[in-house]
Design a protein around this motif. Structure first.
Motif: not given
Length: 162
Positions: A59-64, A133-135, A139-142
């Motif tokens: 999750s963290i890697g994907s959001v970053i 809004k983007f983050v 973030s929720i989707a990823r």
């Protein structure tokens, strides 16, 4: 047994050799180049890695990675010009219209689809879409996508072990 025949495929990817660090790097780089994160996460689960740690790191890697690609697009679209070579002009315009019309909803929906997630994050950056809004939507989707990958990957492994 089926698990023995799958083991060479799951243990072969480059990122698996480095464990959770490899998964993190895989998740970040998958935002630029579509590396199969699911293969790495499933291989780590097969190796006995904690489901919770795999989920958190993924999750963290994907959001970053998503934030990085947003900023790559934000730089004026230099990377987007490379993407334009692989996509026709009408697809680009449609992407801009969809982002303007549906906003965070389209970011959320496309962030659930592996290859489209890279494109939508760059386009959001090019259009200088509201970062907050983007983050949140990305973030929720990823995070949901990482949860599904770990959950179903673990379910798959349990199924073939029995």
């Amino acid at each position: 047994m089926l698990i023995d025949s799958l083991r060479p495929i799951l243990e072969n990817p480059f990122f698996v050799k480095y464990g959770l660090l490899g998964l993190f790097l895989n998740a970040v780089f998958a935002s630029f180049v579509p590396f199969p994160i699911v293969v790495t996460s499933t291989a780590l689960l097969l190796d006995g890695q904690s489901e919770i740690m795999v989920f958190i790191v993924m999750s963290i890697g994907s959001v970053i990675g998503g934030v990085l690609t947003y900023y790559i697009g934000y730089d004026g679209g230099k990377v987007y010009k490379i993407l334009r070579k692989t996509h026709r002009e009408e697809h680009q315009q449609k992407s801009f219209v969809w982002l303007s019309k549906y906003g965070w909803g389209i970011i959320f929906a496309l962030s659930l689809v592996p290859i489209l997630t890279e494109i939508v994050t760059v386009i959001a950056g090019v259009k200088k879409y509201n970062f907050k809004k983007f983050v949140i939507s990305m973030s929720i989707a990823r995070t949901a996508s990482a949860f599904a990958a770990v959950y179903f990957g673990n379910m798959f492994l349990q199924y073939i072990k029995t």
